[in-house]
Motif scaffolding. Structure first.
Motif, PDB file in Angstrom:
ATOM      1  N   MET A  82      19.588   3.540  20.135  1.00  9.52           N
ATOM      2  CA  MET A  82      19.288   2.210  20.666  1.00  9.52           C
ATOM      3  C   MET A  82      18.733   1.352  19.529  1.00  9.52           C
ATOM      4  O   MET A  82      18.342   1.869  18.489  1.00  9.52           O
ATOM      5  CB  MET A  82      18.211   2.306  21.760  1.00  9.52           C
ATOM      6  N   ILE A  83      18.673   0.054  19.772  1.00  8.76           N
ATOM      7  CA  ILE A  83      17.968  -0.817  18.833  1.00  8.76           C
ATOM      8  C   ILE A  83      16.485  -0.583  19.091  1.00  8.76           C
ATOM      9  O   ILE A  83      16.006  -0.768  20.217  1.00  8.76           O
ATOM     10  CB  ILE A  83      18.332  -2.293  19.035  1.00  8.76           C
ATOM     11  N   GLY A  84      15.786  -0.132  18.065  1.00 14.70           N
ATOM     12  CA  GLY A  84      14.390   0.235  18.235  1.00 14.70           C
ATOM     13  C   GLY A  84      13.460  -0.592  17.371  1.00 14.70           C
ATOM     14  O   GLY A  84      13.846  -1.118  16.327  1.00 14.70           O
ATOM     15  N   TYR A  85      12.233  -0.680  17.833  1.00 11.81           N
ATOM     16  CA  TYR A  85      11.160  -1.345  17.106  1.00 11.81           C
ATOM     17  C   TYR A  85      10.078  -0.294  16.936  1.00 11.81           C
ATOM     18  O   TYR A  85       9.547   0.232  17.908  1.00 11.81           O
ATOM     19  CB  TYR A  85      10.692  -2.595  17.868  1.00 11.81           C
ATOM     20  N   VAL A  86       9.801   0.016  15.693  1.00 10.95           N
ATOM     21  CA  VAL A  86       8.956   1.156  15.347  1.00 10.95           C
ATOM     22  C   VAL A  86       7.849   0.730  14.401  1.00 10.95           C
ATOM     23  O   VAL A  86       7.907  -0.335  13.797  1.00 10.95           O
ATOM     24  CB  VAL A  86       9.799   2.278  14.693  1.00 10.95           C
ATOM     25  N   ILE A  87       6.868   1.626  14.260  1.00  9.48           N
ATOM     26  CA  ILE A  87       5.859   1.453  13.224  1.00  9.48           C
ATOM     27  C   ILE A  87       6.316   2.348  12.069  1.00  9.48           C
ATOM     28  O   ILE A  87       6.368   3.570  12.216  1.00  9.48           O
ATOM     29  CB  ILE A  87       4.456   1.834  13.714  1.00  9.48           C
ATOM     30  N   PRO A  88       6.680   1.741  10.941  1.00  7.94           N
ATOM     31  CA  PRO A  88       7.239   2.524   9.834  1.00  7.94           C
ATOM     32  C   PRO A  88       6.201   3.443   9.182  1.00  7.94           C
ATOM     33  O   PRO A  88       4.994   3.260   9.342  1.00  7.94           O
ATOM     34  CB  PRO A  88       7.722   1.449   8.860  1.00  7.94           C
ATOM     35  N   HIS A  89       6.712   4.409   8.453  1.00  8.94           N
ATOM     36  CA  HIS A  89       5.844   5.397   7.795  1.00  8.94           C
ATOM     37  C   HIS A  89       4.864   4.770   6.803  1.00  8.94           C
ATOM     38  O   HIS A  89       3.788   5.318   6.586  1.00  8.94           O
ATOM     39  CB  HIS A  89       6.691   6.458   7.076  1.00  8.94           C
ATOM     40  N   ASP A  90       5.200   3.631   6.208  1.00  8.16           N
ATOM     41  CA  ASP A  90       4.251   3.029   5.260  1.00  8.16           C
ATOM     42  C   ASP A  90       3.008   2.493   5.974  1.00  8.16           C
ATOM     43  O   ASP A  90       1.963   2.331   5.356  1.00  8.16           O
ATOM     44  CB  ASP A  90       4.907   1.962   4.373  1.00  8.16           C
ATOM     45  N   ILE A  91       3.097   2.260   7.284  1.00  6.75           N
ATOM     46  CA  ILE A  91       1.927   1.858   8.070  1.00  6.75           C
ATOM     47  C   ILE A  91       1.312   3.069   8.769  1.00  6.75           C
ATOM     48  O   ILE A  91       0.098   3.205   8.840  1.00  6.75           O
ATOM     49  CB  ILE A  91       2.303   0.775   9.109  1.00  6.75           C
ATOM     50  N   TYR A  92       2.155   3.950   9.287  1.00  9.64           N
ATOM     51  CA  TYR A  92       1.683   5.136  10.002  1.00  9.64           C
ATOM     52  C   TYR A  92       2.415   6.367   9.436  1.00  9.64           C
ATOM     53  O   TYR A  92       3.442   6.794   9.981  1.00  9.64           O
ATOM     54  CB  TYR A  92       1.914   4.987  11.513  1.00  9.64           C
TER      55      TYR A  92
ATOM     56  N   PRO B  36      21.478  -2.242  13.912  1.00 10.92           N
ATOM     57  CA  PRO B  36      21.439  -3.102  15.100  1.00 10.92           C
ATOM     58  C   PRO B  36      22.644  -4.042  15.195  1.00 10.92           C
ATOM     59  O   PRO B  36      23.185  -4.241  16.284  1.00 10.92           O
ATOM     60  CB  PRO B  36      20.123  -3.861  14.935  1.00 10.92           C
ATOM     61  N   ASP B  37      23.086  -4.591  14.061  1.00 10.54           N
ATOM     62  CA  ASP B  37      24.263  -5.466  14.090  1.00 10.54           C
ATOM     63  C   ASP B  37      25.502  -4.689  14.533  1.00 10.54           C
ATOM     64  O   ASP B  37      26.303  -5.185  15.336  1.00 10.54           O
ATOM     65  CB  ASP B  37      24.505  -6.099  12.717  1.00 10.54           C
ATOM     66  N   ASP B  38      25.659  -3.485  14.018  1.00 10.16           N
ATOM     67  CA  ASP B  38      26.775  -2.622  14.401  1.00 10.16           C
ATOM     68  C   ASP B  38      26.707  -2.304  15.896  1.00 10.16           C
ATOM     69  O   ASP B  38      27.716  -2.325  16.603  1.00 10.16           O
ATOM     70  CB  ASP B  38      26.741  -1.338  13.559  1.00 10.16           C
ATOM     71  N   TYR B  39      25.516  -2.021  16.399  1.00 11.98           N
ATOM     72  CA  TYR B  39      25.316  -1.736  17.818  1.00 11.98           C
ATOM     73  C   TYR B  39      25.817  -2.900  18.663  1.00 11.98           C
ATOM     74  O   TYR B  39      26.570  -2.711  19.627  1.00 11.98           O
ATOM     75  CB  TYR B  39      23.827  -1.475  18.085  1.00 11.98           C
ATOM     76  N   LEU B  40      25.400  -4.116  18.312  1.00 12.69           N
ATOM     77  CA  LEU B  40      25.789  -5.289  19.092  1.00 12.69           C
ATOM     78  C   LEU B  40      27.295  -5.529  19.055  1.00 12.69           C
ATOM     79  O   LEU B  40      27.866  -6.023  20.027  1.00 12.69           O
ATOM     80  CB  LEU B  40      25.033  -6.523  18.611  1.00 12.69           C
TER      81      LEU B  40
END
Length: 151
Positions: free
Chosen positions: A46-56, A8-12
């Motif tokens: 894109m900068i994404g907000y996800v549910i990581p594999h450790d939760i799902y 995300p920092d690189d994206y910005l």
């Protein structure tokens, strides 16, 4: 317009200068307001907000090696976009957002199925986007997602 970025920092750093401040503020607003469990990452360029594999652990049904996507932000060619899967799948949340938008912006709402577009970065209603980010937990998103994918 897809930006090749590793974080995300690189994206910005790579987006046009006139969008950096708004995109940085949008990112901070979302991170401050998303319920616990969501993880920031790069997702589909894109900068994404996800549910990581450790939760799902099942991940995204189209590509199980990927975490379950929920929300993304992007600097597109002619606008800044917010993609929110909760709005796409939950009519009550969509109706709430459509009702609230005029209270926070003088602009006409420019929206597709899950995409909210802002042609003028300085006119993003950050307070409303922050409130939208609070509206769905990981557990709620998983439940809705599974009801749509595994009916």
């Amino acid at each position: 317009m897809q930006i090749e970025a590793t974080s995300p920092d690189d994206y910005l750093q790579k987006i046009p200068e006139d969008r950096k401040q708004s995109m940085s503020r949008l990112r901070a607003t979302i991170k401050e307001n998303l319920p616990e469990g969501f993880q920031e990452t790069m997702s589909y360029g894109m900068i994404g907000y996800v549910i990581p594999h450790d939760i799902y652990p099942a991940g995204y049904h189209c590509s199980p090696e990927l975490p379950l996507p929920f929300m993304s932000i992007a600097s597109q060619k002619n606008f800044i976009a917010i993609y929110h899967m909760g709005i796409y799948t939950n009519k009550d949340l969509l109706d709430w957002f459509v009702r609230e938008f005029p209270k926070h912006s003088k602009l006409k709402l420019d929206m597709g199925k899950s995409c909210i577009r802002f042609k003028k970065p300085e006119q993003i209603p950050f307070e409303l986007i922050g409130e939208l980010a609070t509206k769905m937990t990981c557990e709620e998103w998983i439940k809705i997602y599974e009801s749509k994918v595994k009916p």
